[in-house]
Design a protein around this motif. Structure first.
Motif, short mmCIF file in Angstrom:
data_model
loop_
_atom_site.label_atom_id
_atom_site.label_comp_id
_atom_site.label_asym_id
_atom_site.label_seq_id
_atom_site.Cartn_x
_atom_site.Cartn_y
_atom_site.Cartn_z
N ILE A 120 5.23 8.78 -11.97
CA ILE A 120 6.29 8.39 -11.05
C ILE A 120 6.46 9.44 -9.96
CG2 ILE A 120 8.76 7.91 -10.84
CD1 ILE A 120 8.65 6.83 -13.72
N PHE A 121 6.37 10.70 -10.33
CA PHE A 121 6.44 11.78 -9.34
C PHE A 121 5.36 11.63 -8.28
CE2 PHE A 121 4.42 15.88 -8.22
CZ PHE A 121 5.42 16.42 -7.42
N LEU A 122 4.13 11.36 -8.71
CA LEU A 122 3.02 11.21 -7.78
C LEU A 122 3.23 10.01 -6.85
CD1 LEU A 122 0.02 11.83 -10.22
CD2 LEU A 122 0.86 13.39 -8.46
N PHE A 123 3.78 8.94 -7.37
CA PHE A 123 3.96 7.73 -6.57
C PHE A 123 5.05 7.91 -5.52
CE2 PHE A 123 5.19 3.38 -5.59
CZ PHE A 123 3.95 2.75 -5.54
N MET A 124 6.07 8.70 -5.83
CA MET A 124 7.22 8.82 -4.94
C MET A 124 7.13 9.99 -3.96
SD MET A 124 10.39 8.10 -7.57
CE MET A 124 11.57 8.49 -6.28
N PHE A 125 6.44 11.05 -4.35
CA PHE A 125 6.59 12.34 -3.65
C PHE A 125 6.19 12.27 -2.19
CE2 PHE A 125 5.50 16.96 -3.09
CZ PHE A 125 6.79 17.42 -3.24
N TYR A 126 5.04 11.68 -1.89
CA TYR A 126 4.56 11.60 -0.51
C TYR A 126 5.27 10.53 0.32
CZ TYR A 126 0.33 14.46 -1.28
OH TYR A 126 -0.56 15.47 -1.52
N ALA A 127 5.89 9.56 -0.35
CA ALA A 127 6.37 8.36 0.35
C ALA A 127 7.35 8.67 1.47
CB ALA A 127 7.00 7.39 -0.65
N GLY A 128 8.08 9.79 1.36
CA GLY A 128 9.06 10.13 2.36
C GLY A 128 8.50 10.60 3.69
N ILE A 129 7.18 10.88 3.74
CA ILE A 129 6.59 11.31 5.02
C ILE A 129 5.36 10.49 5.42
CG2 ILE A 129 7.43 13.68 5.02
CD1 ILE A 129 4.83 14.57 3.78
N ILE A 130 4.78 9.74 4.48
CA ILE A 130 3.58 8.98 4.81
C ILE A 130 3.86 7.94 5.89
CG2 ILE A 130 1.97 7.24 3.92
CD1 ILE A 130 1.19 10.06 3.22
N GLY A 131 5.02 7.29 5.82
CA GLY A 131 5.37 6.32 6.84
C GLY A 131 5.44 6.93 8.22
N ILE A 132 5.95 8.15 8.29
CA ILE A 132 6.02 8.86 9.58
C ILE A 132 4.62 9.18 10.08
CG2 ILE A 132 6.96 10.86 10.79
CD1 ILE A 132 9.09 11.05 8.61
N LEU A 155 12.75 2.75 10.60
CA LEU A 155 11.74 3.28 9.67
C LEU A 155 12.13 4.66 9.17
CD1 LEU A 155 8.96 3.37 8.30
CD2 LEU A 155 8.01 4.19 10.47
N PHE A 156 12.59 5.52 10.08
CA PHE A 156 12.93 6.88 9.67
C PHE A 156 14.16 6.93 8.77
CE2 PHE A 156 10.80 8.16 13.92
CZ PHE A 156 9.54 8.00 13.34
N LYS A 157 15.08 5.98 8.94
CA LYS A 157 16.20 5.86 8.00
C LYS A 157 15.68 5.57 6.59
CE LYS A 157 20.10 4.16 10.78
NZ LYS A 157 20.96 2.96 11.05
N LEU A 158 14.74 4.63 6.52
CA LEU A 158 14.16 4.29 5.23
C LEU A 158 13.46 5.49 4.61
CD1 LEU A 158 13.36 2.20 3.07
CD2 LEU A 158 11.36 1.64 4.48
N GLU A 159 12.75 6.26 5.42
CA GLU A 159 12.04 7.44 4.93
C GLU A 159 13.03 8.48 4.38
OE1 GLU A 159 9.08 6.65 4.35
OE2 GLU A 159 7.84 7.82 5.73
N ILE A 160 14.17 8.63 5.03
CA ILE A 160 15.18 9.57 4.53
C ILE A 160 15.65 9.15 3.15
CG2 ILE A 160 17.53 10.43 4.88
CD1 ILE A 160 17.05 10.18 7.90
N CYS A 161 15.89 7.87 2.97
CA CYS A 161 16.35 7.36 1.67
C CYS A 161 15.31 7.59 0.58
CB CYS A 161 16.69 5.88 1.78
SG CYS A 161 18.10 5.51 2.86
N ILE A 162 14.04 7.30 0.90
CA ILE A 162 12.98 7.48 -0.09
C ILE A 162 12.81 8.95 -0.44
CG2 ILE A 162 10.49 7.24 -0.48
CD1 ILE A 162 10.57 4.74 1.28
N ALA A 163 12.83 9.83 0.56
CA ALA A 163 12.67 11.26 0.33
C ALA A 163 13.82 11.80 -0.52
CB ALA A 163 12.59 12.00 1.66
N ALA A 164 15.04 11.35 -0.24
CA ALA A 164 16.20 11.80 -1.01
C ALA A 164 16.10 11.32 -2.46
CB ALA A 164 17.48 11.28 -0.36
N LEU A 165 15.64 10.08 -2.65
CA LEU A 165 15.47 9.54 -3.99
C LEU A 165 14.43 10.35 -4.78
CD1 LEU A 165 16.27 7.27 -5.94
CD2 LEU A 165 14.40 5.91 -5.00
N SER A 166 13.36 10.74 -4.10
CA SER A 166 12.33 11.56 -4.74
C SER A 166 12.88 12.91 -5.17
CB SER A 166 11.15 11.75 -3.78
OG SER A 166 10.17 12.62 -4.34
N LEU A 167 13.69 13.53 -4.32
CA LEU A 167 14.30 14.81 -4.66
C LEU A 167 15.24 14.68 -5.85
CD1 LEU A 167 14.98 17.78 -4.15
CD2 LEU A 167 16.62 17.02 -2.40
N ILE A 168 16.05 13.63 -5.85
CA ILE A 168 16.97 13.40 -6.97
C ILE A 168 16.19 13.19 -8.26
CG2 ILE A 168 18.66 11.78 -7.91
CD1 ILE A 168 19.59 11.29 -5.01
#
Length: 415
Positions: free
Chosen positions: A225-237, A380-393
């Protein structure tokens, strides 16, 4: 005599740097030049995002990774896989140089996919060789070489070669690229390793359990799960960066300098620093630090398109932050992935974990084009913020109050 071990280690690290840069330069060139050409020809962001499927071989490479593990008993076996795959890679690149994208686009795309199959095969064998060639304490350093090779390849392929392509076209450029791919293999010819720890292979053919066994390990799903989520917050950018620069009026030459040279240079040096950071603070602290930086990067790009003035200075700042964070993130991903491989299945298990990150990245990149089309870059960048925050949590909740070194030692003993 005291200096000799450090010289030998440096030579081993340089060999892997060359192997990783050899596979990454052509991939970076094709991945960079096609989106720019298509955007200049008014293709939609959705269509450009579909180019992510060109990397499908890197998603499916886990299917043939057991074959490499099963047939690699010695250093010579690993070398045979690497040399064969890279030679095929070079031949295909040379063949593409005789074709025009405007005339035969589907043939070129097919050949590029085939070349990615060859590079993916080389990557499996190289990763497996890296796992068995370095101790646990040095895995961060070899992963720095892997990441630095990738970023150097991106800098050359997506920056320098993009500028040369703009002047001479790929019919003149690709033959030299094919030659370079072969030259980069020279250090491997002289590679010697008397400390390799390769498990004996008893079966001649891959077995389905080679793949499924990885997921049956106790506690492994936290890593998955860590591997799947970790990059997602910047890959879209990253996936919309070049088209976004085109939309803001930058030409191919300027994009090559900003993203292909400046950005990837920052990624190159941050990945070098990342290896030492992981070694200094440990895996757990590094996960948190790098996850925070991903959140900060996503926030910056949202502010860039909504509040900040968009100019060369602010874009350079954002691009440097983006690539620097990505460079650091790759180190903790690769290092923890190496920690979780089973003995005798180094190529298979490491490949499965990198495929998880590639799959996540491809889904995010394709989805990013759709989101940007519907809601703009700010959406898109709003979505990336949410995904990145979820990964950190996730990292804070799942790994909190854990002694990382003991955790890793327990996993290593189990596998």
């Amino acid at each position: 005599m005291i200096v000799r071990p450090y010289v030998e280690k440096g030579g081993k690290l340089f060999t892997f740097f060359c192997l990783y840069i050899a596979q990454s330069i052509p991939m970076s060139f094709f991945s960079t030049v096609l989106p720019v050409i298509m955007r200049q020809q008014q293709f939609s962001l959705e269509t450009i995002a579909m180019l992510q499927f060109l990397k499908l071989p890197w998603i499916l490479k886990f299917l043939w990774s057991p074959a490499i593990d099963r047939t690699s008993h010695t250093l010579g076996h690993y070398k045979r896989w690497i040399f064969s795959a890279e030679l095929i890679y070079a031949v295909i690149i040379f063949a593409i140089s005789f074709l025009s994208f405007q005339v035969t686009p589907y043939l070129i795309i097919g050949l590029i996919v085939m070349s990615f199959v060859a590079s993916a095969t080389q990557d499996i064998a190289t990763d497996a060789l890296a796992v068995v060639s370095f101790s646990k304490k040095d895995k961060g350093l070899v992963n720095s070489m892997q990441s630095m090779g990738s970023f150097a390849g991106a800098m050359v392929g997506g920056g320098v070669l993009l500028l040369l392509y703009n002047k001479i076209g790929w019919e003149s450029l690709l033959p030299f690229l094919a030659i370079f791919v072969i030259i980069a293999l020279i250090p491997l010819v002289f590679f010697r390793n008397n400390q390799m720890k390769i498990a004996p292979k008893t079966l001649a053919k891959p077995h389905p359990n080679d793949l499924l066994g990885f997921f049956k390990q106790k506690g492994i799903w936290k890593q998955v799960i860590f591997l799947f989520m970790f990059y997602a917050g910047i890959i879209g950018i990253l996936s919309v960066l070049k088209p976004m620069l085109v939309d803001y009026g930058y030409n191919m030459k300027e994009i090559g300098v900003m993203s292909g040279i400046v950005g990837t240079s920052v990624g190159f040096f941050s990945s070098l620093a990342g290896g030492f950071i992981v070694r200094l603070v440990g895996r757990y602290a590094a996960r948190i630090i790098f996850a925070v930086l991903i959140v900060v990067t996503a926030i910056y790009f949202y502010l860039l398109v909504t509040m900040f003035p968009v100019n060369t200075a602010t874009l350079h700042c954002g691009i440097s932050l983006l690539w620097g964070t990505y460079g650091l993130a790759t180190i903790i991903v690769y290092t923890t992935a190496m920690d979780c491989v089973r003995k005798g299945f180094e190529g298979t298990d490491f490949t499965i974990q990198t495929v998880i990150t590639h799959l996540s990245g491809m889904i995010m990149a394709v989805g990013a084009g759709k989101v940007a089309t519907l809601f703009g870059y700010s959406g898109l960048f709003k979505l990336e913020i949410c995904i990145a925050a979820l990964s950190l949590i996730y990292i804070l909740v799942i790994f909190r109050n854990k002694n990382e070194e003991k955790n890793e030692r327990r996993i290593t003993e189990q596998i």
